[in-house]
Structure formats: C-alpha cells, structure tokens
Design an enzyme around this catalytic site. Structure first.
Site, PDB file in Angstrom:
ATOM      1  N   ILE A  18      67.500  21.737  35.037  1.00 28.85           N
ATOM      2  CA  ILE A  18      67.176  20.343  35.347  1.00 28.85           C
ATOM      3  C   ILE A  18      66.481  20.430  36.709  1.00 28.85           C
ATOM      4  O   ILE A  18      67.126  20.638  37.729  1.00 28.85           O
ATOM      5  CB  ILE A  18      68.426  19.444  35.403  1.00 28.85           C
ATOM      6  N   PRO A  19      65.152  20.321  36.723  1.00 33.05           N
ATOM      7  CA  PRO A  19      64.353  20.747  37.879  1.00 33.05           C
ATOM      8  C   PRO A  19      64.304  19.770  39.058  1.00 33.05           C
ATOM      9  O   PRO A  19      63.253  19.216  39.391  1.00 33.05           O
ATOM     10  CB  PRO A  19      62.968  20.951  37.270  1.00 33.05           C
ATOM     11  N   CYS A  20      65.430  19.608  39.736  1.00 36.96           N
ATOM     12  CA  CYS A  20      65.454  18.720  40.901  1.00 36.96           C
ATOM     13  C   CYS A  20      64.567  19.247  42.025  1.00 36.96           C
ATOM     14  O   CYS A  20      64.166  18.477  42.905  1.00 36.96           O
ATOM     15  CB  CYS A  20      66.882  18.489  41.377  1.00 36.96           C
ATOM     16  N   HIS A  21      64.207  20.528  41.994  1.00 40.73           N
ATOM     17  CA  HIS A  21      63.298  21.069  43.010  1.00 40.73           C
ATOM     18  C   HIS A  21      61.894  20.454  42.897  1.00 40.73           C
ATOM     19  O   HIS A  21      61.125  20.513  43.849  1.00 40.73           O
ATOM     20  CB  HIS A  21      63.219  22.599  42.923  1.00 40.73           C
TER      21      HIS A  21
END
Length: 152
Positions: A114-117
């Site tokens: 889950i690409p919160c970056h």
C-alpha cells in the site's frame, strides 16, 4: 499467525498473514518465520518490485483499520507506480482533509504494497513524512523508494 522475514534494500521486513491475506509488512526482523504459499508470493513480489520488475502488487490484503482508513488505503493503491499525489490531492479525491489522509498514511500496516511513500506533503516538492525503519520521519527511505520508481 504465519510470518516470513526478508532482507530488502530498505531494511529487513517481516510479512504477516492471517486468514489467507497479508495483514502487515513490518520494519525489522520478526521472531518467527514460516513459509506459506501467500508469504512466499508476497516475498517474491517484493523482490521483483525492488529489482524494478514489478509495477503493481497482486496479493490478497486485509489491513486492520477503520472504514475511513480502508478508504484512504484503497485510494493509495490506485496511485500508479512512478506517480505521486499530495496529501491534499488524495484528500480531494476521497472527500476528506489532508491531515486525515496523513493520519491514515502514518498508520498504514502494509507499507510498500500500500504505497504511502507515493503521497507527498505539497505540490512544491515537500516530502511530507514517512514511517520507515528509522521512525516517523524516515525521509531517506521514502526518497529511496521514489527514486526506485523514478518519481522524486
């Protein structure tokens, strides 16, 4: 719950499975390690991601969290590889505030997948925060992930 540990370019990771779904990716080396088909697949997909060969993860996910956080995490999964949005842009997409999006990012139990970056502080190059292996303001890891995706 089965867990599998692996080394990665951003540090050691521990993957945890429950009820045939990935529920967390934690920074650091866990106490237990058990290979299951799902955890092996998750490890293989993460390795392919770090090698630059995987642009989208295809894994069953069940991150524990509120309905609101689930909504934010689903929206984050829709941010394409190599792209970024600001907290404000993501908030506008789902009808909430940038601060609420930031809170969901900070509590993301499945970072990387889950690409919160890919969520940045503001449109003028602000990085925002990142809860990586070095803590809440681990911007070096966030930059490394964005460079991997050639987004920074």
């Amino acid at each position: 719950m089965p867990q599998l540990c692996l080394h990665s370019p951003v540090g050691d990771l521990t993957l945890t499975e429950e009820d045939d779904a990935l529920i967390s990716v934690d920074w650091g080396w866990g106490m237990l390690s058990e290979e299951t088909p799902l955890l092996i697949e998750a490890r293989d997909q993460l390795n392919a991601y770090f090698d630059g060969d995987l642009k989208a993860f295809d894994l069953p996910l069940a991150p524990p969290g509120t309905a609101f956080r689930q909504k934010v995490w689903a929206a984050m999964r829709d941010i394409p590889y190599g792209s970024t949005l600001t907290y404000g842009e993501l908030a506008q997409q789902i009808g909430t505030s940038p601060r609420a999006v930031g809170g969901a990012c900070a509590n993301n139990p499945i970072p990387l997948i889950i690409p919160c970056h890919r969520v940045l502080g503001h449109a003028h190059g602000g990085m925002g925060h990142y809860s990586g292996p070095e803590g809440f303001d681990d911007l070096d890891t966030k930059r490394q992930l964005l460079r991997l995706e050639r987004s920074e």
